[in-house]
Design a protein around this motif. Structure first.
Motif, mmCIF file in Angstrom:
data_model
loop_
_atom_site.group_PDB
_atom_site.id
_atom_site.type_symbol
_atom_site.label_atom_id
_atom_site.label_comp_id
_atom_site.label_asym_id
_atom_site.label_seq_id
_atom_site.Cartn_x
_atom_site.Cartn_y
_atom_site.Cartn_z
ATOM 1 N N ASN A 1 -8.407 -1.974 -0.111
ATOM 2 C CA ASN A 1 -10.021 -1.451 -0.034
ATOM 3 C C ASN A 1 -10.351 -0.907 -1.207
ATOM 4 O O ASN A 1 -10.793 0.245 -1.311
ATOM 5 C CB ASN A 1 -10.197 -0.636 1.339
ATOM 6 N N GLN B 1 -3.660 6.752 -0.667
ATOM 7 C CA GLN B 1 -3.871 7.471 0.327
ATOM 8 C C GLN B 1 -5.315 7.551 0.989
ATOM 9 O O GLN B 1 -6.134 6.874 0.099
ATOM 10 C CB GLN B 1 -3.869 9.069 -0.233
ATOM 11 N N GLU B 2 -5.534 7.835 2.248
ATOM 12 C CA GLU B 2 -6.938 7.248 2.843
ATOM 13 C C GLU B 2 -8.007 8.144 2.143
ATOM 14 O O GLU B 2 -9.158 7.745 2.039
ATOM 15 C CB GLU B 2 -6.977 7.869 4.512
ATOM 16 N N ASP B 3 -7.886 9.328 1.566
ATOM 17 C CA ASP B 3 -8.960 10.100 1.033
ATOM 18 C C ASP B 3 -9.185 9.728 -0.796
ATOM 19 O O ASP B 3 -9.956 10.512 -1.018
ATOM 20 C CB ASP B 3 -8.743 11.292 1.241
ATOM 21 N N LYS C 1 0.683 -0.965 0.099
ATOM 22 C CA LYS C 1 -0.031 -0.012 0.104
ATOM 23 C C LYS C 1 0.859 1.401 -0.072
ATOM 24 O O LYS C 1 0.531 2.169 -0.767
ATOM 25 C CB LYS C 1 -0.967 -0.011 1.449
ATOM 26 N N GLU C 2 1.892 0.850 0.682
ATOM 27 C CA GLU C 2 3.066 2.433 0.859
ATOM 28 C C GLU C 2 3.447 2.451 -0.485
ATOM 29 O O GLU C 2 3.777 3.575 -1.042
ATOM 30 C CB GLU C 2 3.787 2.135 1.826
#
Length: 441
Positions: free
Chosen positions: A295, A263-265, A257-258
């Motif tokens: 996700n 990014q979360e948004d 993921k990194e």
């Protein structure tokens, strides 16, 4: 392989002259195709008396299907280690085969190469050499010309592009920050139409981050120029755009993921076109779980409809499936391109490398790209462990049907027939050849 064999009574190690037993000469064979295809666009014909013109109009594998019969018999002889029969059949095939003949002659030529490599345990070396030669002649201009011409005459790739783009646009509708993770080797030809669609959205134009994960070594050299062109096109469309390339080659499972910069948004979509088959079979479930950990709003998958996986330890069964699939593919090329097409020859040479990889390379030794295709039903079983299928909307189905109307007769869209199936199929002469699907967590 326009070569001369020794007498059928010679030993197997002398089946082909030394030019098929050295790396340099295998490379020379592939480069001969390049040079001949540039010679006034006139492909060579076989030197044998059995040569026939490739514009005969005969369907691939049609008529008496001599190539399929001889090739299958040779594969069984190799499986049974019958050296005398192997010797005789390889000699016969070489006399009949030509990469510049009709469809049967081409099938015989490219499968003969794989069978010889299997019989002499030289597949890994041959595959590496053929790949090296292909990489040396690969450029942005040649790749662009090949892809555009293929898309012009056949929906083989555009089918998956239209279906996937439709599912992605619907899943990300209304979002302001989009992140598409593109795990494919299609040189971003899928994305201009999506950028156009984003530019014409009724609401505010979203920001798009496109992360391209390169899984084939031959693609790496052209990604810089592709990125520049994508950024220029996005500016023209007025879409805020960020482009990033990650080269993982055969190790998709090493993505994080990194590393992907998620990014979360961001509303994430994962797009895989012909990428999962390049993941080693034992790593596929873990790669799907990696996708789940991101996700995503949607995961789109496009794969060619063949099974080189369940039979990978049974040479004859794997050979028969490989022959079935490439007979369909060569038939499609035969009817889509003119006989003198350089692009057709390039696609056929790509097939020859893949056939060697599937049939003649020991996967335990590594050293090459995996080509273990699976059917849609098999992929669905894997994907259901982490995702739920998303049916394509009527609008997307209509778009795909409209696309197919642009091409010659023989192509069709087939919807899933039961609860165990998902996605949609592209068929050629009523045979499924490409599978496209969409999934959500």
């Amino acid at each position: 392989m326009d070569i001369t064999l020794f007498s059928p009574k010679d030993t197997l190690t002398h089946f082909f002259p030394s030019h098929l037993q050295s790396n340099d000469q295998v490379a020379a064979i592939d480069m001969q195709s390049n040079s001949s295809s540039n010679n006034n666009n006139q492909p060579q014909t076989s030197h044998t008396s059995t040569s026939r013109s490739s514009d005969s109009g005969e369907a691939c594998g049609g008529g008496n299907k001599w190539a399929s019969k001889l090739l299958s018999e040779c594969a069984r002889a190799i499986s049974e280690k019958d050296s005398s029969k192997i010797h005789h059949l390889l000699w016969m095939l070489n006399e009949l085969a030509s990469p510049y003949g009709d469809c049967d002659q081409k099938l015989a030529s490219y499968f003969l190469q794989a069978l010889f490599c299997k019989a002499t345990e030289s597949g890994q070396r041959c595959f590496k050499t053929l790949t090296t030669v292909a990489e040396k002649s690969h450029s942005f201009d040649s790749a662009r010309k090949l892809i555009l011409k293929f898309q012009e005459v056949s929906p083989w790739t555009t089918f998956g592009h239209v279906a996937s783009n439709g599912a992605i646009l619907e899943a990300l509708d209304g979002e302001s920050k989009l992140h598409i993770i593109d795990i494919s080797n299609t040189l971003c030809t899928q994305w201009p139409t999506l950028l156009e669609a984003l530019a014409t959205r009724n609401d505010e134009t979203p920001r798009l981050k496109l992360t391209v994960v390169v899984t084939a070594s031959i693609v790496r050299s052209v990604m810089k120029e592709i990125g520049q062109r994508m950024e220029k096109f996005a500016r023209l469309m007025g879409v805020p755009f960020e482009f990033k390339v990650i080269s993982v080659l055969n190790h998709v499972g090493e993505l994080t993921k990194e590393g992907l910069g998620v990014q979360e948004d961001e509303a994430v979509a994962i797009n895989c076109i012909g990428a999962l088959r390049r993941v080693e079979v034992d790593e596929r479930n873990s790669v799907i779980q990696l996708f789940r950990s991101l996700n995503p709003r949607v995961v789109t998958i496009v794969e060619e409809e063949a099974d080189f996986t369940s039979s990978r330890y049974d040479f004859v069964k794997c050979f028969e499936e490989c022959l079935r699939y490439y007979t369909l593919y060569f038939d499609m090329l035969e009817e889509s391109f003119v006989p003198t097409s350089n692009e057709r020859l390039m696609l056929e040479r790509e097939c020859s490398r893949n056939i060697v990889r599937v049939l003649a390379c020991d996967e335990e030794t590594g050293g090459g790209e995996c080509e273990r295709r699976e059917r849609g039903v098999q992929w669905s079983e894997r994907l259901r462990e982490a995702f739920s299928p998303v049916g394509f909307s009527d609008d997307v189905v209509d778009d795909v049907k409209a696309l197919l109307k642009r091409y010659k007769a023989g192509w069709a869209l087939v919807l899933p027939q039961g609860d165990h199936e998902s996605g949609v199929y592209l068929t050629w002469k009523e045979e499924p050849v490409v599978w496209a699907c969409a999934w959500k967590p």
